[in-house]
Design an enzyme around this catalytic site. Structure first.
Site, PDB file in Angstrom:
ATOM      1  N   ASP A 124      48.392  54.171  68.523  1.00  0.00           N
ATOM      2  CA  ASP A 124      48.261  53.608  67.229  1.00  0.00           C
ATOM      3  C   ASP A 124      49.904  54.286  66.580  1.00  0.00           C
ATOM      4  OD1 ASP A 124      47.658  53.294  64.386  1.00  0.00           O
ATOM      5  OD2 ASP A 124      45.696  53.317  65.083  1.00  0.00           O
ATOM      6  N   VAL A 128      53.032  48.257  68.254  1.00  0.00           N
ATOM      7  CA  VAL A 128      52.579  47.233  69.121  1.00  0.00           C
ATOM      8  C   VAL A 128      53.836  46.029  68.878  1.00  0.00           C
ATOM      9  CG1 VAL A 128      50.119  47.558  69.392  1.00  0.00           C
ATOM     10  CG2 VAL A 128      50.886  45.988  67.638  1.00  0.00           C
ATOM     11  N   TYR A 151      47.327  35.938  57.881  1.00  0.00           N
ATOM     12  CA  TYR A 151      46.093  36.515  58.855  1.00  0.00           C
ATOM     13  C   TYR A 151      45.558  35.588  59.576  1.00  0.00           C
ATOM     14  CZ  TYR A 151      42.386  39.423  59.902  1.00  0.00           C
ATOM     15  OH  TYR A 151      41.316  40.199  60.721  1.00  0.00           O
ATOM     16  N   LYS A 171      45.554  35.175  63.786  1.00  0.00           N
ATOM     17  CA  LYS A 171      44.265  35.417  64.657  1.00  0.00           C
ATOM     18  C   LYS A 171      43.969  33.862  65.265  1.00  0.00           C
ATOM     19  CE  LYS A 171      43.288  39.636  63.617  1.00  0.00           C
ATOM     20  NZ  LYS A 171      43.355  40.626  64.923  1.00  0.00           N
TER      21      LYS A 171
END
Length: 263
Positions: free
Chosen positions: A37, A59, A156, A160
């Site tokens: 994380d 990430v 968003y 996705k």
């Protein structure tokens, strides 16, 4: 015997919420799990015992991916499962707007940097790490929002949707390469995690707020992180060896059709 005995897994965004629940389920089924994380995941890893360890991983960063995978391979010698779970809505740092007309380019890019670029980098790193054994499972956490339009959260939803599509490209690439590396996506809808706390509050009307937010969901409730984790365990296990390029909805029936009242 656990369903994941002997497997080594890395889960991103594992300090809390869905990622932490997936890591917990993996350990319970016998896997050795790295909880990563951008926040400190050490407390979550310590709570899971000797089969778990934590590492920092932003990430969005190629160098941090390289470092995390190198540390994992040095200690455990192989990577069998990657869960690309880390994600942002975009509202953490900016209250908006996030609609297609008024969203800023910076806000748009920030959401895609974590949700899409992070998934791309994770998939790339996993394929390279899994190639020596020729097998593995990559699980990408997309969203119900990747299958429908969300006017007020355009970045968003776009990110996705791209995760959903990239999962299929990864699956096909690995198959073309003669590798038994599978890639699938999970699409949760309203899963009760700390992300909802700001909207739900902690007052006496919280239950009423929860009910109103899932009124159009056929099962009339939020999903749980454990229900998402159960799907991830299946996809990580050898039971799903013939499953790749597929998507799995965990949405209480929301995408089955138009809004419906349960009997």
């Amino acid at each position: 015997m656990g369903r994941l005995n002997g497997k080594v897994a890395l889960v991103t965004g594992a300090a809390r919420g869905i990622g932490e629940a997936i890591a917990r389920a993996f350990v319970a089924d016998g896997a050795r799990v790295w909880l990563t994380d951008i926040a400190d995941a050490s407390a979550s890893a310590e709570a899971l015992g000797a089969q778990a360890r934590s590492a920092r991983l932003d990430v969005r960063s190629e160098t941090e991916w390289d470092a995390a995978i190198a540390a994992l391979l040095k200690r455990d010698g192989r990577l069998d499962v990657l869960v690309n779970n880390a994600g942002v809505t975009g509202f953490e740092a900016s209250a908006g707007p996030h609609d297609p007309e008024n969203a800023s380019l910076d806000d748009w890019r920030a959401v895609h940097a974590t949700n899409l670029d992070g998934t791309f980098l994770g998939c790339r790193a996993a394929i390279r790490a899994m190639r020596p054994t020729g097998s593995g499972s990559i699980i990408n956490i997309s969203s119900r929002s990747g299958l429908v339009g969300i006017p007020g959260a355009a970045a968003y939803a776009s990110s996705k949707a791209a995760v959903r599509n990239h999962s299929k490209s990864v699956a096909l690439w690995c198959a073309q390469q003669g590798l038994a590396i599978r890639c699938n996506s999970i699409h949760p809808a309203a899963i009760l995690t700390p992300m909802w706390d700001a909207m739900l509050g902690d007052g006496p009307d919280r239950a009423d707020r929860e009910a109103s937010l899932v009124a159009n969901t056929p099962l009339r409730r939020f999903g749980t992180v454990e229900e998402v984790a159960a799907m991830a365990v299946y996809l990580a296990s050898d039971e799903s060896a013939y499953v790749t390029g597929s998507e799995f909805h965990i949405d209480g029936g929301l995408l089955a059709g138009s809004a419906a009242s349960p009997g």
